[in-house]
Write an enzyme that holds these catalytic residues in place. Structure first.
Site, mmCIF file in Angstrom:
data_model
loop_
_atom_site.group_PDB
_atom_site.id
_atom_site.type_symbol
_atom_site.label_atom_id
_atom_site.label_comp_id
_atom_site.label_asym_id
_atom_site.label_seq_id
_atom_site.Cartn_x
_atom_site.Cartn_y
_atom_site.Cartn_z
ATOM 1 C CB SER A 1 -3.884 -0.584 -1.024
ATOM 2 O OG SER A 1 -4.496 -1.744 -0.533
ATOM 3 C CE LYS A 52 -6.376 -3.574 -3.110
ATOM 4 N NZ LYS A 52 -6.337 -3.632 -1.634
ATOM 5 C CB SER A 102 -6.180 -1.764 2.126
ATOM 6 O OG SER A 102 -4.884 -1.279 2.392
#
Lengths: 106, 533
Positions: free
Chosen positions: B172, B96, B196
């Protein structure tokens, strides 16, 4: 229903947050913040007895759940130049910025 | 089957036994990325409009082909020389774009870091490299991890769900979940602050593990809520998630909040049977409670009945395997998870965002400035998106002395109550003495892109079933449990006491084994049926 965060409050918040905002965006953000406040105010309805303490984090912060204090040894970071190179404007190893605001104290 | 669709543990084995090289595996993954990902996310780029844009995934902000090739070649060299290449030898993975990687751009999905090349790597990235894994790229996310749909990224086009590219990935860690689901890297490193990892894993049909707070080092993770953030793995199966956690977990002297608790053998733990484990169900997790601004009342709505049905079906399987399923376990403070999250996460975020000032690194406005304060205001005003602005404004409102109404203290007490709820149900000497709690992960399946974004309250309520886990610091594991009528993945999660990741992996693995032959397990994301996959 009166908004919790008035336009004047919002202006003060934007100042504290160091944000320059166009008027339309400012109004959208203020509306969203006030909607969020309606959710936050739900916290006032929780029955909480006097003995309930605060929890800054879920897991207790004790020896098992935290790193031991580090040894008191200093060292030069080997990446000094790479770190300084990140700055938008550099001169002779100094980061260049505009003047810092001055204010006459009475 | 292409190697990019194989489990990571099988790929690592094939590489170690020289049946395939790490470079060949990398080429398979890069080819898959070329076929399905479409335009890589870029700051100020146009949003998706063309037919190609609307039908591809856009998981990546950066494909690190050269970096990956060096790593893969090194793995092949180690194997040739008879040296041990690591448990994840040659396995392609993504990170990420919130984890720093030395010498490589790390953007946090924000314009304010659009030019930031990190001078150091996150501990988790270093540990993946030590384990032999190959980083193929950085994947897209909500800006600074603020959101539940990955739509707030400044890097457009935003990621799309491989199961239906008109829908969100969740967030996210949306790029992470989408990449894993589509075979663009068997594993991804994500972060979970209010859900997330688990939420996008649920929306994209992957496994996603939020470890106990402190189990995995946060060094090199760009901070959102420092008392809430947890790095963790996303993968297509439980074994791969366990293997990754094994590689990244453990004490780190560079993170003051990283736990000293020894790391068990998760792979061994995972294969134990679940007979006699006490697994609870709580009605609090089968509804969403929120404040309706029209009626000015607290309203309760049940979650999607298809999700309820799927989770109850999981409970049935677990009972067949010998677990004791305990109904109606009380967790009365669950409904305050989101209001508490609005307070704690925003106060912490506003503090963590103060460092982005255009002075030391990152974006600086090109306007002229009268003084330093104007540099701050213009830079931050131009380069932060809506979500960071909302978080810092709310965080400052809740903590500035002149506005203080006591909400922060109230939220910390609510947090203590949520922690207490979990301690009571997991207490070995308590009434319920549970080993785990089984719940849905999200109140819905993946919603259409653009349908919720812009309403910051409704978006946050997507995390109602995950946020209390973060407040309490306990671990949570999402695993796929089926599909709804629209062929969208449904996820369930198991939550457990501190450091019970082994038990959670065990439960999810048992469910995975007993449902191995279920027809829904044969489904693949429709995007993989096109483009010669």
């Amino acid at each position: 229903m009166t908004d919790k965060i008035s336009p004047e409050d919002f202006e003060r918040l934007a100042d504290l947050a160091s944000l320059e905002l166009p008027a339309e965006e400012a109004e959208y953000l203020r509306k969203e913040l006030n909607n969020q406040m309606l959710s936050i105010e739900v916290l006032e309805s929780i029955p909480i007895d006097a003995e309930t303490g605060t929890a800054a984090h879920g897991i207790p912060y004790d020896e098992l759940n935290s790193a031991a204090p580090r040894k008191d040894i200093s060292f030069q970071d080997p990446n000094r130049d790479e770190i300084l190179k990140q700055a938008p404007e550099l001169e002779d190893g100094y980061i260049v910025v505009p003047d810092i605001s001055q204010e006459e104290l009475e | 089957m292409k190697t990019c669709d194989l489990p990571a543990y099988i790929v690592a084995d094939l590489i170690k036994t020289k049946q395939v090289s790490a470079v060949e595996v990398l080429e398979d993954t890069l080819e898959r990325i070329r076929l399905v990902d479409g335009r890589t996310g870029e700051v100020d780029a146009p949003e998706a409009t063309s037919k190609e844009d609307l039908s591809t995934i856009h998981a990546f902000t950066l494909v690190t082909e050269d970096h990956a090739r060096n790593q893969a070649e090194n793995i092949d060299k180690l194997i040739k020389e008879g040296e041990y290449p690591g448990p994840l030898a040659g396995v392609p993975y993504t990170a990420k774009d919130i984890f720093t990687v030395k010498g490589i751009k790390t953007t946090a999905g924000s314009k304010i870091l659009s030019n930031y090349i990190s001078p150091y790597s996150a501990t988790v990235v270093e540990r993946m490299a030590e384990a032999g894994a190959v980083m193929v790229g950085k994947v897209n996310l909500d800006e600074f991890t603020y959101g539940s749909s990955s739509e707030s990224s400044a890097y457009k086009p935003v990621p799309r769900n491989p199961w239906d590219t008109s829908r969100v990935t969740g967030g996210s860690s949306g790029g992470s979940a989408a990449a894993v689901a589509a075979g663009e890297g068997a594993i991804s490193l994500g972060t979970d602050t209010g859900g997330s990892i688990r939420h996008p894993a649920s929306f994209c049909g992957t496994v996603g593990l939020k470890p106990t707070y402190g189990r995995v080092s946060r060094y090199g993770l760009i901070a959102f809520g420092s008392s809430l953030d947890c790095p963790g793995p996303l993968a297509r199966n439980v074994t791969d998630a366990a293997l990754t956690l094994q590689a990244i977990a453990g004490p780190d002297p560079r993170d003051n909040t990283s736990a000293q608790v020894p790391v068990p053998d998760y792979l061994q733990e995972m294969e134990k049977d679940i007979r006699g484990l006490r697994i609870g169900l709580s009605e609090e997790f089968f509804r969403v409670t929120y404040f309706d601004s029209e009626s000015m009342e607290l309203v309760e709505n049940p979650i999607d009945p298809q999700i309820r049905g799927a989770v109850l079906s999981v409970a049935g399987f677990l009972a067949q395997l010998g677990a004791d399923v305990v109904m109606n376990v009380p967790l009365p403070h669950t409904k305050y998870g989101v209001p508490t999250y609005f307070v704690i996460s925003r106060v912490e975020a506003s503090s963590n965002l103060l460092r982005y000032d255009g002075v030391k690194y990152g974006y600086r406005s090109e306007e002229s400035f009268a003084d330093l304060r104007e540099l701050y205001r213009k830079t931050r005003g131009e380069a932060f998106g809506v979500e960071p602005k909302l978080r810092m404004l709310m965080g400052i409102y809740l903590s500035a002395a002149q506005f203080d109404k006591g909400y922060y203290e109230l939220a910390l007490k609510a947090r203590a109550l949520m922690r207490r709820d979990f301690e009571e149900i997991f207490n070995p000497r308590g009434k319920y003495h549970l080993d785990a709690l089984l719940t849905p992960t999200a109140p819905s399946t993946a919603f259409p892109i653009g349908s919720v974004y812009g309403d910051s309250v409704m978006m946050q309520y997507s995390d109602q079933l995950t946020a209390t886990t973060n407040h309490a610091g306990i671990p949570g594991l999402n695993f796929p449990v089926g599909f709804d009528k629209e062929n969208l993945p449904i996820g369930a999660q198991v939550l457990g006491p501190d450091y019970s990741e082994g038990v959670l992996l065990r439960i999810a693995r048992a469910y995975e084994k007993v449902t191995e032959k279920e027809s829904w397990r044969e489904k693949r994301p429709p995007i993989l049926s096109k483009n010669g996959n």
